[in-house]
Design an enzyme around this catalytic site. Structure first.
Site, PDB file in Angstrom:
ATOM      1  N   HIS A  37       0.816  -1.222   0.000  1.00 41.88           N
ATOM      2  CA  HIS A  37       0.000   0.000   0.000  1.00 41.88           C
ATOM      3  C   HIS A  37       0.844   1.263   0.000  1.00 41.88           C
ATOM      4  O   HIS A  37       0.444   2.273  -0.556  1.00 41.88           O
ATOM      5  CB  HIS A  37      -0.944  -0.005   1.205  1.00 41.88           C
ATOM      6  N   HIS A  38       2.011   1.213   0.666  1.00 40.18           N
ATOM      7  CA  HIS A  38       2.864   2.406   0.745  1.00 40.18           C
ATOM      8  C   HIS A  38       4.290   2.126   0.295  1.00 40.18           C
ATOM      9  O   HIS A  38       5.103   3.040   0.252  1.00 40.18           O
ATOM     10  CB  HIS A  38       2.907   2.930   2.183  1.00 40.18           C
ATOM     11  N   CYS A  67       4.818   1.881   7.551  1.00 35.59           N
ATOM     12  CA  CYS A  67       3.786   2.868   7.191  1.00 35.59           C
ATOM     13  C   CYS A  67       2.952   3.282   8.390  1.00 35.59           C
ATOM     14  O   CYS A  67       2.383   4.369   8.426  1.00 35.59           O
ATOM     15  CB  CYS A  67       2.898   2.332   6.072  1.00 35.59           C
ATOM     16  N   HIS A 103       5.186  -2.407  11.019  1.00 33.50           N
ATOM     17  CA  HIS A 103       4.922  -1.829   9.700  1.00 33.50           C
ATOM     18  C   HIS A 103       5.365  -0.377   9.644  1.00 33.50           C
ATOM     19  O   HIS A 103       4.850   0.470  10.376  1.00 33.50           O
ATOM     20  CB  HIS A 103       3.429  -1.951   9.384  1.00 33.50           C
TER      21      HIS A 103
END
Ligand code: ZN
Length: 223
Positions: free
Chosen positions: A105-106, A174, A172
């Site tokens: 996602h990032h 992010c 994570h």
């Protein structure tokens, strides 16, 4: 804060995303470096200043390492097995396999560790291969749920053991560096197949052997 996500066959989102990625047209190295220059400009810096001139080339080389998993076949890794196991039919367990992945996602780093257990049926695989299988799936753009499920499913498919257990803990990037800024949150995902799923005592033996609470309690995965 631990988020325990248990992945089983009733989790359709994970199942449907287990297809191997389709081959894509790869841009040239120069095109990839150009994309990094664009991102440097987007961040607000000058890609021509001395400290940044070599950065696009370095980033592209780093990408070759971080995403090397797309160029490896996990099934092939497990092909060589050993059948002379003298009737050994107890759990084989490898814990604290460290990995670095990137969230899809990032594209921010996920730093974590995996614990793998299986109950062999007539054959075992070299233990280094268990660590390699984690690496192949980690070195792709991932979500932790999928890494967990892919490791378990591949071992189950290729080795056909009596059962497979995989637990993954991940911090994570992010979540730590942006958004909710949860610097101490660790995500825990698991997938239990065969005997580990059907027999609570087998599952319990695995979970106490990996000492999950001790491991997560010992500190942040981002030191
Ligand atoms: Zn992310």
């Amino acid at each position: 804060m631990n988020v325990l996500a248990s992945l089983d066959n009733r989790c359709p989102g994970v199942r449907s995303s287990l297809e191997p990625p389709k081959p894509v047209h790869r841009p040239s190295r120069a095109e990839a470096e150009q994309a990094v220059i664009t991102l440097i400009r987007w961040a607000g810096d000058d890609p021509d200043r001395e400290g940044l001139v070599e950065t696009p080339a370095r980033v592209v080389r780093a990408y070759e390492e971080w995403f090397a998993g797309y160029r490896e076949d996990p099934d092939e890794l497990l092909q060589r097995t050993f059948e002379e196991i003298a009737g050994y039919d107890e759990m084989v367990l490898l814990r604290d396999i460290l990995f670095v992945s990137h969230c899809e996602h990032h594209m921010a780093p996920i730093v974590g560790r995996a614990h793998i257990g299986y109950l062999p049926r007539n054959r075992v695989v070299g233990i280094s291969k268990l660590a390699r299988i984690v690496e192949v799936y980690a070195r792709r753009m991932q979500i932790q749920e999928r890494i967990t499920a892919e490791i378990a499913n591949t071992l189950d498919r290729v080795l056909q053991p009596h059962g497979v257990a995989v637990v993954v803990e991940g911090a994570h990037g992010c979540m730590i560096s942006r958004g909710v800024h949860q610097s101490r949150a660790t995500m825990v995902t698991s997938r239990m197949l065969g005997a580990f799923r059907d027999r609570p005592e087998t599952r319990h033996e695995f979970l106490s052997a990996i000492d999950l609470h001790g491991a997560t309690g010992s500190g942040n995965l981002f030191p």
